[in-house]
Scaffold this active site. Structure first.
Site, PDB file in Angstrom:
ATOM      1  N   ALA A 131       7.019   5.635   7.502  1.00 37.41           N
ATOM      2  CA  ALA A 131       7.222   7.085   6.880  1.00 37.41           C
ATOM      3  C   ALA A 131       8.346   7.171   5.891  1.00 37.41           C
ATOM      4  CB  ALA A 131       8.012   7.873   8.142  1.00 37.41           C
ATOM      5  N   ALA A 132       8.565   5.961   5.166  1.00 32.62           N
ATOM      6  CA  ALA A 132       9.810   6.170   3.762  1.00 32.62           C
ATOM      7  C   ALA A 132       8.976   6.984   2.609  1.00 32.62           C
ATOM      8  CB  ALA A 132      10.091   4.979   3.382  1.00 32.62           C
ATOM      9  N   GLY A 133       7.554   6.819   2.770  1.00 32.90           N
ATOM     10  CA  GLY A 133       6.908   7.683   1.688  1.00 32.90           C
ATOM     11  C   GLY A 133       6.941   8.995   2.083  1.00 32.90           C
ATOM     12  N   ASP A 134       6.694   9.231   3.208  1.00 38.42           N
ATOM     13  CA  ASP A 134       6.630  10.654   3.757  1.00 38.42           C
ATOM     14  C   ASP A 134       7.833  11.609   3.742  1.00 38.42           C
ATOM     15  OD1 ASP A 134       3.977  10.355   4.557  1.00 38.42           O
ATOM     16  OD2 ASP A 134       4.699   9.062   6.507  1.00 38.42           O
TER      17      ASP A 134
HETATM   18  O1  RIB Z   1       3.141   7.322   6.686  1.00 37.10           O
HETATM   19  C1  RIB Z   1       3.458   6.741   7.766  1.00 37.10           C
HETATM   20  C2  RIB Z   1       2.083   7.360   8.711  1.00 37.10           C
HETATM   21  O2  RIB Z   1       0.897   6.804   8.375  1.00 37.10           O
HETATM   22  C3  RIB Z   1       2.335   6.771  10.101  1.00 37.10           C
HETATM   23  O3  RIB Z   1       3.054   7.658  10.913  1.00 37.10           O
HETATM   24  C4  RIB Z   1       0.843   6.780  10.758  1.00 37.10           C
HETATM   25  O4  RIB Z   1       0.457   7.831  11.624  1.00 37.10           O
HETATM   26  C5  RIB Z   1       0.131   6.920   9.434  1.00 37.10           C
HETATM   27  O5  RIB Z   1      -0.503   8.407   9.218  1.00 37.10           O
END
Ligand code: RIB
Length: 299
Positions: free
Chosen positions: A240-243
């Site tokens: 989730a760093a990219g998110d």
């Molecule tokens: O970017 C991380 C996410 O990628 C995770 O939470 C997983 O569910 C995938 O979608």
């Protein structure tokens, strides 16, 4: 200004391992955690924590109601999160001692977004609003085209990289965010400057953002290039760093901040996220990210 994130929602099964499992190998994980995740859900949490009015639309299975509750708790509007038959999307994530991960996805309910559902939701949004998409749901191309026709600005995090990206009208995007793997897939080269050249030629009006791990991030619009070095921080879990980067980048971009400042804030927020375990749980809040960003700038 609102962001509609028509995005994925996953149950993340996170296994702590010594090394990623190899072909033919059977091995035991040191631990298992079950988390809220999905690039869509994580990005909605990041946007909300960055202080952006965020609406999430998507599909979950009957056992996925805690995913919606997680978004509610973050202050995201979830009236367009639908429960459908079948399993929720889920991800099997291995995390190694260096905090690196590898992810196996099952689309599940994320594949049940239909054109009528897309039309129903989009009818509530218009010029001034932003649509955010990832490549983890059905209907991405349809949503992108319809939203652009309605006058929304559209951001795509083109993750994960697969053949579904090939038919998308990327030139209609306002923002395209990719990592080095997705950038190489779309541009046919592993050289970041060359990726930027190929993709800005294909999408001349789109701001391209390449996240390059230890090399930092590169933003490109037409001939303009802005490089942002990576922050050196202890790594616990890169999930989730990219998110986190995507949510914070959009906050700055929607406010019209200069690209360098927008990249700097997003880089600071994602550096904080890699220092913590989990996906949505690792996203910092705005005050913390801004303080980390300003602190480093003035150091
Ligand atoms: O970017 C991380 C996410 O990628 C995770 O939470 C997983 O569910 C995938 O979608």
């Amino acid at each position: 200004m609102r962001v509609l994130n028509f995005g994925s929602l996953n149950i993340d099964y996170v296994y702590q391992v010594d090394h990623f499992v190899q072909p033919g190998e059977t091995m035991s994980a040191a631990s298992l955690r079950v988390n809220c995740g999905g690039k869509g859900l994580n990005q909605s949490v990041a946007l909300a924590r960055a202080g952006v009015e965020t609406w999430h639309a998507g599909c979950i299975g009957p056992k996925g109601s805690f995913l919606k509750e997680r978004l509610d708790a973050a202050g995201v509007d979830t009236r367009f999160v639908r429960q459908v038959e079948g399993s929720s999307g889920h991800a099997i994530i291995q995390v190694d001692p260096k905090g690196q991960n590898c992810i196996l996805l099952h689309d599940g309910a994320n594949a049940q977004i239909t054109e009528p559902f897309a039309d129903e939701v989009l009818s509530c949004f218009g010029p001034g609003d932003v649509l955010l998409l990832q490549n983890e749901t059905s209907c991405v191309g349809y949503l992108l085209a319809r939203a652009a026709e309605r006058g929304l600005r559209v951001a795509l995090n083109a993750a994960p990289a697969n053949g579904r990206l090939n038919d998308l009208p990327l030139e209609r995007l306002t923002w395209l965010l990719v990592n080095e793997v997705e950038g190489a897939f779309l541009a046919g080269t592993e050289d970041p400057e060359e990726m930027a050249r190929v993709l800005t030629r294909r999408c001349p009006d789109t701001t391209l953002v390449l996240t390059l791990g230890a090399q930092g991030a590169l933003a490109a619009l037409g001939e303009e290039r802005v490089w942002m070095p990576a922050r050196r921080v202890p790594v616990v879990d890169t999930t989730a760093a990219g998110d986190t980067f995507t949510g914070y980048f959009l906050r700055g971009a929607m406010e019209g901040r200069p690209l360098e400042e927008t990249l700097g804030l997003a880089t600071a927020a994602s550096a904080l996220a890699v220092g913590r375990a989990g996906a949505a749980a690792s996203v910092p809040d705005y005050r913390e990210a801004e303080a980390f960003f300003r602190g480093a700038k003035n150091a």
